[in-house]
Scaffold this motif. Structure first.
Motif, mmCIF file in Angstrom:
data_model
loop_
_atom_site.group_PDB
_atom_site.id
_atom_site.type_symbol
_atom_site.label_atom_id
_atom_site.label_comp_id
_atom_site.label_asym_id
_atom_site.label_seq_id
_atom_site.Cartn_x
_atom_site.Cartn_y
_atom_site.Cartn_z
ATOM 1 N N ILE A 16 0.831 -1.205 0.000
ATOM 2 C CA ILE A 16 0.000 0.000 0.000
ATOM 3 C C ILE A 16 0.864 1.253 0.000
ATOM 4 O O ILE A 16 0.556 2.249 -0.666
ATOM 5 N N ILE A 17 1.981 1.232 0.724
ATOM 6 C CA ILE A 17 2.889 2.379 0.761
ATOM 7 C C ILE A 17 3.478 2.634 -0.622
ATOM 8 O O ILE A 17 3.609 3.787 -1.057
ATOM 9 N N GLU A 18 3.832 1.569 -1.346
ATOM 10 C CA GLU A 18 4.361 1.727 -2.697
ATOM 11 C C GLU A 18 3.337 2.400 -3.607
ATOM 12 O O GLU A 18 3.688 3.174 -4.506
ATOM 13 N N TRP A 19 2.077 2.104 -3.366
ATOM 14 C CA TRP A 19 0.999 2.614 -4.220
ATOM 15 C C TRP A 19 0.543 4.002 -3.807
ATOM 16 O O TRP A 19 0.373 4.892 -4.638
ATOM 17 N N ARG A 20 0.364 4.224 -2.483
ATOM 18 C CA ARG A 20 -0.258 5.458 -2.010
ATOM 19 C C ARG A 20 0.646 6.361 -1.176
ATOM 20 O O ARG A 20 0.252 7.459 -0.811
ATOM 21 N N GLY A 21 1.836 5.901 -0.858
ATOM 22 C CA GLY A 21 2.708 6.692 -0.015
ATOM 23 C C GLY A 21 2.607 6.294 1.450
ATOM 24 O O GLY A 21 1.719 5.541 1.850
ATOM 25 N N LYS A 22 3.516 6.810 2.258
ATOM 26 C CA LYS A 22 3.626 6.405 3.656
ATOM 27 C C LYS A 22 2.683 7.196 4.551
ATOM 28 O O LYS A 22 2.670 8.426 4.521
ATOM 29 N N SER A 62 3.243 -7.154 17.532
ATOM 30 C CA SER A 62 4.492 -7.882 17.337
ATOM 31 C C SER A 62 5.629 -6.925 16.989
ATOM 32 O O SER A 62 5.415 -5.796 16.554
ATOM 33 N N GLY A 63 6.853 -7.423 17.172
ATOM 34 C CA GLY A 63 8.034 -6.626 16.854
ATOM 35 C C GLY A 63 8.120 -6.265 15.391
ATOM 36 O O GLY A 63 8.643 -5.213 15.031
ATOM 37 N N LYS A 64 7.578 -7.126 14.518
ATOM 38 C CA LYS A 64 7.658 -6.856 13.081
ATOM 39 C C LYS A 64 6.877 -5.610 12.709
ATOM 40 O O LYS A 64 7.349 -4.771 11.939
ATOM 41 N N LEU A 65 5.667 -5.494 13.232
ATOM 42 C CA LEU A 65 4.894 -4.304 12.906
ATOM 43 C C LEU A 65 5.431 -3.088 13.642
ATOM 44 O O LEU A 65 5.462 -1.985 13.105
ATOM 45 N N MET A 66 5.875 -3.273 14.874
ATOM 46 C CA MET A 66 6.397 -2.147 15.634
ATOM 47 C C MET A 66 7.647 -1.558 14.986
ATOM 48 O O MET A 66 7.980 -0.402 15.219
ATOM 49 N N ALA A 67 8.308 -2.357 14.148
ATOM 50 C CA ALA A 67 9.467 -1.832 13.427
ATOM 51 C C ALA A 67 9.065 -0.737 12.441
ATOM 52 O O ALA A 67 9.910 0.035 11.977
ATOM 53 N N SER A 68 7.763 -0.646 12.146
ATOM 54 C CA SER A 68 7.280 0.423 11.277
ATOM 55 C C SER A 68 7.585 1.794 11.851
ATOM 56 O O SER A 68 7.766 2.771 11.123
ATOM 57 N N GLU A 69 7.636 1.868 13.186
ATOM 58 C CA GLU A 69 7.913 3.153 13.830
ATOM 59 C C GLU A 69 9.312 3.658 13.480
ATOM 60 O O GLU A 69 9.555 4.856 13.473
ATOM 61 N N LYS A 70 10.226 2.734 13.182
ATOM 62 C CA LYS A 70 11.565 3.144 12.786
ATOM 63 C C LYS A 70 11.573 3.779 11.407
ATOM 64 O O LYS A 70 12.508 4.492 11.047
ATOM 65 N N ARG A 71 10.509 3.530 10.646
ATOM 66 C CA ARG A 71 10.393 4.130 9.318
ATOM 67 C C ARG A 71 9.577 5.413 9.362
ATOM 68 O O ARG A 71 9.204 5.951 8.330
ATOM 69 N N GLY A 72 9.290 5.877 10.548
ATOM 70 C CA GLY A 72 8.552 7.131 10.679
ATOM 71 C C GLY A 72 7.051 6.981 10.626
ATOM 72 O O GLY A 72 6.331 7.960 10.422
#
Length: 213
Positions: A110-116, A130-140
């Protein structure tokens, strides 16, 4: 300073805009009456957008206020910011389970299509904490968790999920995951492009998005 802090805390507690809290009466007592109605409605019925509020005032309470006037006051109170913008469904993934890795992959597409996005509001399911989704915070990308047992804090999504179940998922018997996914994709296009949404004034999510462009 104390009164400002107390007011801000009260607004956050009851999910009311601080601008709405400090709104001053303008032009007429009638405008103040409209604002009072809108504040009460959106405080007590948090799943309602402008469309339902206006229909309630016009058809249930018999108020003859002009649509544009009520909407202008609705926006001045910043009550429109309580809605999740255009209510668009940006993705539906059909499967027997949805582990965190699958959620992250869907988000990446979705980010590739619509932006972050700046913030994603989620519940407290295991795939979201989970840690995998929480890693999204490192991407802003901020994660905003609703309180456990408080689905009304994610009312727009709860309503969207009911619509999904009522308009296609509960109406058919699917033989395969692929068949269900195809039906989901077709319905999502209709929902975004053809189906008027009362929560955004009776227009489609695609129309609302074009208006903001």
């Amino acid at each position: 300073m104390r009164s400002h802090t107390t007011g801000a805390l009260a607004c956050r507690t009851f999910f009311i805009s601080e601008t709405c809290y400090r709104y001053e009466r303008k032009l007429s007592d009638e405008n103040a009456e409209i604002s009072d109605w809108l504040v009460r409605l959106t405080s007590n019925r948090r799943t309602w957008g402008f469309g339902l509020c206006f229909l309630y005032l016009r058809n249930v309470k018999g108020c003859g206020w002009n649509h544009k006037r009520v909407y202008r006051i609705f926006c001045e109170l910043e009550l429109n910011l309580l809605d999740d913008f255009n209510r668009e469904g940006v993705g539906i993934e059909v499967d027997f389970s949805r582990p965190a890795g699958r959620v992250v992959r869907s988000l990446d597409h979705i980010i590739e299509w619509r932006g972050k996005p700046k913030i994603i509001r989620v519940n407290n399911g295991p795939e979201y904490v989970s840690g995998k989704l929480m890693a999204s915070e490192k991407r802003g990308i901020g994660l905003e968790y609703i309180q456990p047992g408080k689905p009304q804090q994610n009312a727009n999504i709860e309503r969207y999920n009911r619509t999904v179940r009522g308009e296609w998922l509960g109406l058919y018997i699917f033989e395969t995951i692929e068949e269900a996914q195809e039906q989901a994709t077709q319905w999502r296009w209709t929902y975004n492009n053809d189906r008027p949404n009362s929560g955004i004034g009776g227009i489609t999510p695609a129309m609302k998005l074009r208006m903001a462009a």
